[in-house]
Design a protein around this motif. Structure first.
Motif, short mmCIF file in Angstrom:
data_model
loop_
_atom_site.label_atom_id
_atom_site.label_comp_id
_atom_site.label_asym_id
_atom_site.label_seq_id
_atom_site.Cartn_x
_atom_site.Cartn_y
_atom_site.Cartn_z
N ASN A 451 1.13 -1.44 0.40
CA ASN A 451 0.24 0.23 0.19
C ASN A 451 0.48 1.29 -0.14
O ASN A 451 1.78 1.10 0.61
N THR A 452 0.67 1.91 -0.88
CA THR A 452 1.61 3.64 -1.40
C THR A 452 1.51 4.39 -0.31
O THR A 452 2.52 5.01 0.17
N ARG A 480 -2.75 1.87 -4.15
CA ARG A 480 -2.70 3.69 -4.12
C ARG A 480 -3.42 3.75 -3.75
O ARG A 480 -4.78 4.20 -3.57
N GLY A 481 -3.72 3.77 -1.73
CA GLY A 481 -4.00 3.64 -0.95
C GLY A 481 -3.54 4.06 0.56
O GLY A 481 -2.26 4.94 0.39
N GLN A 482 -4.32 4.80 1.22
CA GLN A 482 -4.01 5.27 2.50
C GLN A 482 -3.88 3.92 3.63
O GLN A 482 -4.74 2.98 3.33
N GLY A 483 -3.73 4.02 4.71
CA GLY A 483 -3.70 3.08 5.58
C GLY A 483 -2.78 1.97 5.98
O GLY A 483 -2.00 2.03 4.79
N HIS A 484 -3.37 0.85 6.93
CA HIS A 484 -1.99 0.20 7.16
C HIS A 484 -2.55 -1.23 6.26
O HIS A 484 -4.32 -1.96 7.15
N GLY A 485 -2.05 -2.04 5.56
CA GLY A 485 -2.75 -2.76 5.20
C GLY A 485 -3.76 -2.49 3.62
O GLY A 485 -4.16 -1.46 3.64
N ALA A 486 -4.25 -3.76 3.13
CA ALA A 486 -5.02 -3.27 1.30
C ALA A 486 -6.24 -3.52 1.40
O ALA A 486 -7.20 -3.55 1.23
N TYR A 487 -5.99 -5.35 1.95
CA TYR A 487 -7.56 -6.05 1.64
C TYR A 487 -9.01 -4.95 2.81
O TYR A 487 -9.97 -5.35 1.76
N ASP A 488 -8.60 -5.35 3.45
CA ASP A 488 -9.54 -4.29 4.25
C ASP A 488 -9.99 -3.46 4.35
O ASP A 488 -11.21 -2.96 4.94
N SER A 489 -9.22 -2.71 2.84
CA SER A 489 -9.77 -1.30 2.52
C SER A 489 -10.95 -1.36 2.13
O SER A 489 -11.86 -1.01 1.48
N LYS A 490 -11.33 -2.88 1.97
CA LYS A 490 -12.34 -3.56 0.32
C LYS A 490 -11.87 -2.75 -0.44
O LYS A 490 -12.95 -2.55 -2.05
N ASN A 491 -11.39 -2.04 -1.85
CA ASN A 491 -11.21 -1.86 -3.15
C ASN A 491 -11.08 -3.04 -3.33
O ASN A 491 -10.87 -4.47 -2.99
N LYS A 492 -11.74 -3.00 -4.01
CA LYS A 492 -12.60 -4.53 -5.49
C LYS A 492 -11.57 -4.76 -5.87
O LYS A 492 -11.36 -5.88 -6.30
N VAL A 494 -7.78 -4.67 -5.52
CA VAL A 494 -7.30 -5.35 -4.51
C VAL A 494 -8.47 -7.22 -4.19
O VAL A 494 -7.73 -7.45 -3.88
N GLN A 495 -9.39 -6.69 -3.51
CA GLN A 495 -9.58 -8.04 -3.28
C GLN A 495 -10.22 -9.00 -4.66
O GLN A 495 -10.03 -10.22 -4.38
N ASP A 496 -10.53 -8.28 -5.78
CA ASP A 496 -10.69 -9.35 -6.64
C ASP A 496 -9.33 -10.39 -6.91
O ASP A 496 -9.90 -11.49 -6.91
N ALA A 497 -8.19 -9.58 -6.61
CA ALA A 497 -6.99 -10.45 -7.92
C ALA A 497 -6.66 -11.75 -6.25
O ALA A 497 -6.33 -12.44 -6.25
N VAL A 498 -6.67 -10.99 -4.98
CA VAL A 498 -6.95 -11.80 -3.48
C VAL A 498 -7.62 -12.83 -3.60
O VAL A 498 -7.06 -14.29 -3.71
#
Length: 515
Positions: A451-452, A480-492, A494-498
């Motif tokens: 996460n950038t 390209r987001g904010q905060g600690h971690g990416a999956y729990d940001s609910k970015n579609k 990221v979640q689709d890839a994971v």
């Protein structure tokens, strides 16, 4: 520094306030000569969390009405003496919601820290992983030294209140002496109260526990989701057991090439970046930013607050006062997640008016303190695991030489982060290495998500992990987001890839960018 795992529980605690022991130890066991890989786990309804796990209520039912189940797995206290004493490792699971034919196996989570209870964290985050539960049993655990798994115990609640209120950024010789004495006192208490477990909480020990867990759960490969420190644990596992890696995801990635000093400096830069982004975000709102007229003014006012608190604390959560140290740790906690920025804004606004309660609540969540004054063992376990892992021992002279570099990285957080490097001074157990070894050229692909805008595990760590794992093993995904971690940001994206990798084995193209 604790990472990620406390955020969901802390968010619930802070929101509620704003809007309105050792249970498994080590010892001889009359079945210690049995092959521990053949043990059968006795899954039962989960009890209420222990004090070391953070207390609270037993986990609520799953979205489909199913119940969480808990069990205790026996593991060697000393992996160099596998027939010797054993300890109990506490596990939690949610059975797969799909039909039996679709089930892949168990997906084991580590949410970071080090020192956080996976048994209490997984239910807090479970809603985010419901899609993954269609093909996996979701499993997490308290690593050795944590929660119900032979927890490291150092000081009592009253001592910890004083410890977390101390001046952690000394300005003169007397304050430096006091900080060193307090640190030594904490470390001595850890040795006195937890001497038997301290040599056996290294990440390599936890990685061997993971492999035993894999076998006991009946899986031929380890399917794994590691977050923050959990990425370091996953990398060490992949190095030790590359041929046993199944589908694995590393999110919020620790840089495996850095020593403790480099890691602290990287976090200093990361939290400064998060503060810069927080200040810009406040000014970008349609309504007026209540804590500054410009991004620089926001940061200058925070610096002024911390300077004032160094001289004169303000009322916090009665009867405690908000000190400079408590305010700094509260600000750092809020910068872990963009969801907390509104609380940080309100907390700063109220602190400028003489009320430090919100910043203190944030500080308490960082340190594992509940409203009733009881602490989890996250701080003790965090120190024990880091100090057992990290070989360097830094003294006062070293910190003083490094202060200009840390201050250049962040005038706000530099002193705090630099002085934090003395945590392992006089620790009872020698550190294992300068940095973890994660090379795993024979491993299956591992999806590495950076996460950038991550403050605690800066984005550059993802690329370093990919390189260290070996050619073709690490598959890099950027958010390209904010905060600690990416999956729990609910970015579609990221979640689709994971989900596509974990559920269907679809390996994303390395270098994929999600916005």
């Amino acid at each position: 520094m604790p990472t990620l795992l406390g955020l969901r529980a802390a968010a619930l605690t802070v929101t509620a306030v704003l809007v309105s022991t050792v249970l498994a130890g080590c010892g001889d066991d009359d079945t210690q000569d049995e092959d521990l890989t053949r043990q059968e786990l006795s899954w039962e309804d989960c009890p209420t969390p222990s004090d070391a796990q953070g207390g609270g209520a037993a986990p609520s039912p799953l979205p489909d009405g199913g119940e969480w189940q808990c069990a205790t797995m026996k593991a060697p206290l000393d992996w160099d003496d596998p027939k010797g004493d054993t300890i109990g490792l506490e596990l939690i699971r949610a059975r797969s919601s799909g039909d039996g034919g679709a089930r892949i196996g168990s997906l084991i989570f580590n949410f970071g820290g080090p020192g956080g209870s996976g048994v209490t964290s997984l239910p807090s985050f479970a809603e985010d992983y419901e899609t993954l539960r269609t093909r996996y049993d979701l499993v997490s655990f308290d690593p050795r030294g944590v929660g119900r798994s032979a927890p490291v115990i150092c000081q009592n609640d009253q001592q910890l209140d004083a410890y977390f209120q101390q001046d952690a950024t000394p300005d003169d010789a007397a304050e430096r002496t006091e900080l060193l004495e307090n640190t030594k006192g904490f470390n001595d208490d850890c040795e006195q109260n937890s001497e038997k477990i301290l040599p056996h909480v290294r990440t390599t020990d936890a990685a061997r526990d993971l492999d035993l867990m894999r076998q006991v759960l009946g899986d031929g490969k380890l399917h794994y989701f590691g977050i923050s420190y959990g990425t370091e644990l996953g990398g060490v596992y992949a190095h030790l057991f590359p041929e046993r890696v199944g589908r694995a995801v590393f999110d919020a990635v620790v840089d495996p090439t850095q020593n403790a000093e480099q890691g602290s400096l990287g976090q200093t830069k990361g939290f400064q970046l998060a503060l810069d982004n927080f200040a810009e975000d406040c000014l970008s709102k349609a309504e007026e930013c209540p804590i500054g007229d410009s991004a620089q003014d926001v940061k200058d006012r925070i610096a002024g607050l911390l300077k004032d608190l160094d001289r004169t604390p303000i009322p916090g959560v009665f009867p405690r006062e908000l000190t400079q140290t408590a305010a700094t740790s509260g600000i750092l906690q809020a910068l872990y997640s963009q969801e907390f920025w509104e609380y940080l804004t309100q907390g700063l606004q109220e602190a400028y008016g003489g009320d430090g309660s919100i910043l203190m609540l944030l500080s308490d969540s960082m340190n594992g303190r509940k409203e009733n004054g009881e602490y989890s063992n996250i701080a003790a376990a965090n120190a024990a695991i880091n100090c057992a892992d990290d070989k360097p021992r830094y003294d006062t002279a070293f910190v003083e030489r490094k202060l200009p570099e840390f201050q250049a990285a962040s005038s706000l957080f530099g002193d705090y982060m630099a002085w934090g490097m003395i945590t392992c001074t006089d620790w009872a157990v020698p550190g294992a290495a300068d940095h973890p070894v994660v090379s795993a050229p024979d491993s299956a692909p591992i999806l590495v998500v950076g996460n950038t805008g991550d403050p605690a595990t800066p984005y550059e760590g993802a690329r370093k992990m990919v390189e260290a794992l070996g050619n073709g093993v690490g598959i890099e995904l950027t958010y390209r987001g904010q905060g600690h971690g990416a999956y729990d940001s609910k970015n579609k994206c990221v979640q689709d890839a994971v989900n596509g990798y974990l559920l269907d084995g679809k390996v994303p193209r390395t270098g994929t960018v999600c916005t």
